[in-house]
Structure formats: structure tokens, C-alpha cells
Motif scaffolding. Structure first.
Motif, PDB file in Angstrom:
ATOM      1  N   VAL A  52     -15.135 -82.319  30.014  1.00 49.87           N
ATOM      2  CA  VAL A  52     -14.409 -82.232  28.755  1.00 49.87           C
ATOM      3  C   VAL A  52     -14.108 -83.664  28.329  1.00 49.87           C
ATOM      4  O   VAL A  52     -13.577 -84.447  29.127  1.00 49.87           O
ATOM      5  N   PRO A  53     -14.465 -84.032  27.104  1.00 53.78           N
ATOM      6  CA  PRO A  53     -14.162 -85.404  26.639  1.00 53.78           C
ATOM      7  C   PRO A  53     -12.665 -85.696  26.791  1.00 53.78           C
ATOM      8  O   PRO A  53     -11.838 -84.811  26.579  1.00 53.78           O
ATOM      9  N   ALA A  54     -12.333 -86.924  27.135  1.00 53.91           N
ATOM     10  CA  ALA A  54     -10.941 -87.302  27.402  1.00 53.91           C
ATOM     11  C   ALA A  54     -10.016 -86.943  26.260  1.00 53.91           C
ATOM     12  O   ALA A  54      -8.898 -86.504  26.473  1.00 53.91           O
ATOM     13  N   GLU A  55     -10.468 -87.093  25.016  1.00 50.93           N
ATOM     14  CA  GLU A  55      -9.593 -86.797  23.870  1.00 50.93           C
ATOM     15  C   GLU A  55      -9.352 -85.284  23.722  1.00 50.93           C
ATOM     16  O   GLU A  55      -8.385 -84.884  23.087  1.00 50.93           O
ATOM     17  N   ASP A  56     -10.201 -84.434  24.308  1.00 49.43           N
ATOM     18  CA  ASP A  56     -10.028 -82.979  24.210  1.00 49.43           C
ATOM     19  C   ASP A  56      -9.294 -82.405  25.410  1.00 49.43           C
ATOM     20  O   ASP A  56      -8.888 -81.250  25.383  1.00 49.43           O
ATOM     21  N   GLY A  57      -9.179 -83.160  26.480  1.00 48.78           N
ATOM     22  CA  GLY A  57      -8.632 -82.643  27.735  1.00 48.78           C
ATOM     23  C   GLY A  57      -7.124 -82.543  27.736  1.00 48.78           C
ATOM     24  O   GLY A  57      -6.453 -82.966  26.794  1.00 48.78           O
TER      25      GLY A  57
END
Length: 151
Positions: A144-149
Motif C-alpha cells: 500500500v503506498p505510504a500516503e494511502d496506508g
């Protein structure tokens, strides 16, 4: 989680991974998992020199991955076993790597059978999704991309 805590955890993970990925350490842990736990047996199975084996066993014991138990009262001879924490982290890796190697071997390598001690049946462990409980293949996983996690 603070940046400092994250860094410390990551740094400890790196140190642990470096210790596990050292050639002899992984092979020793694998052999102990599959039931080869005495010094002489390990030396023969691995074709390792006594001084290197001694150093590696001491290191793995200090890391808390192995315990040693004397099995002869008259001599300081020890049998090594995986600790609970080693079993929790190392066993899935050993099983996964061993299964992959056995599946892809072209030389008729021996397959190591596993038994699930809770039910007593032979098993072939697999990775499963914690949500839907179906088997997970490597090709079906993505980070999961860091900004979505989660934060």
C-alpha cells in the motif's frame, strides 16, 4: 509511532536479517528445525569446520534464536533447539525457502514432510489472506503506498 522508534525497529530488523542471512546461520537454523541438533551431527550435515560451527552456534544462542542443553553429564556436549521466538520468525522462512527449493529442484531432492502438531496430520503450509482466508500467491500482493496506508 515516532520517527525514532521506527528507525530503531528498522535498524534492529536489519541486524537480525543480516545475522539470519549469513550463509552458515541460515543452514544451521534449517538443520536444527529439521531435527539435526547435536554439534557432531551439524558438523557432518553441513560440512563446516568445528571452529566456525562453534562461533555460529554461540552467535545464534546470543541472538536468542537457539537454546543449548547438555545431553551428556560427563562431557560438555550440547544439543541445540530453536527458541519460541526463532520458531515464530525463522520457521516460516525456512519452510517457504525449502518448499521453493524442493519444487524447483531438478536433481530429485528429498522433500521434507511436515506435520501439524495440533491435529497430527501432514501439512503443506501456505500464506493466506487474513480477510478472506484464501491462499495468497506472491503475484497477488502489492504494498500500500505510504500516503494511502494507516497512520
Amino acid at each position: 509511532m515516532s520517527e525514532r522508534t521506527s528507525h530503531v525497529t528498522f535498524q534492529h530488523g536489519q541486524e537480525f536479517l543480516a545475522a539470519i542471512s549469513e550463509r552458515w546461520n541460515y543452514q544451521i537454523l534449517r538443520e536444527v528445525f529439521f531435527g539435526v541438533g547435536r554439534f557432531g551431527e551439524l558438523k557432518r550435515a553441513l560440512g563446516i569446520s568445528a571452529n566456525i560451527l562453534t562461533a555460529r552456534l554461540n552467535s545464534l544462542t546470543e541472538l536468542g534464536l537457539l537454546t543449548k542443553h547438555a545431553y551428556r553429564p560427563d562431557k560438555p556436549w550440547y544439543e541445540y533447539q530453536l527458541t519460541d521466538s526463532a520458531r515464530e520468525l525463522v520457521v516460516p522462512a525456512i519452510v517457504t525457502i525449502t518448499r521453493w527449493a524442493e519444487t524447483n529442484a531438478t536433481d530429485g531432492a528429498t522433500h521434507h514432510l511436515l506435520v501439524h502438531t495440533e491435529c497430527g496430520n501432514p501439512t503443506n503450509p501456505y500464506l493466506a489472506c487474513s480477510s478472506c482466508h484464501r491462499p495468497v500467491e506472491a503475484s497477488a500482493l502489492r504494498p500500500v503506498p505510504a500516503e494511502d496506508g494507516p497512520r
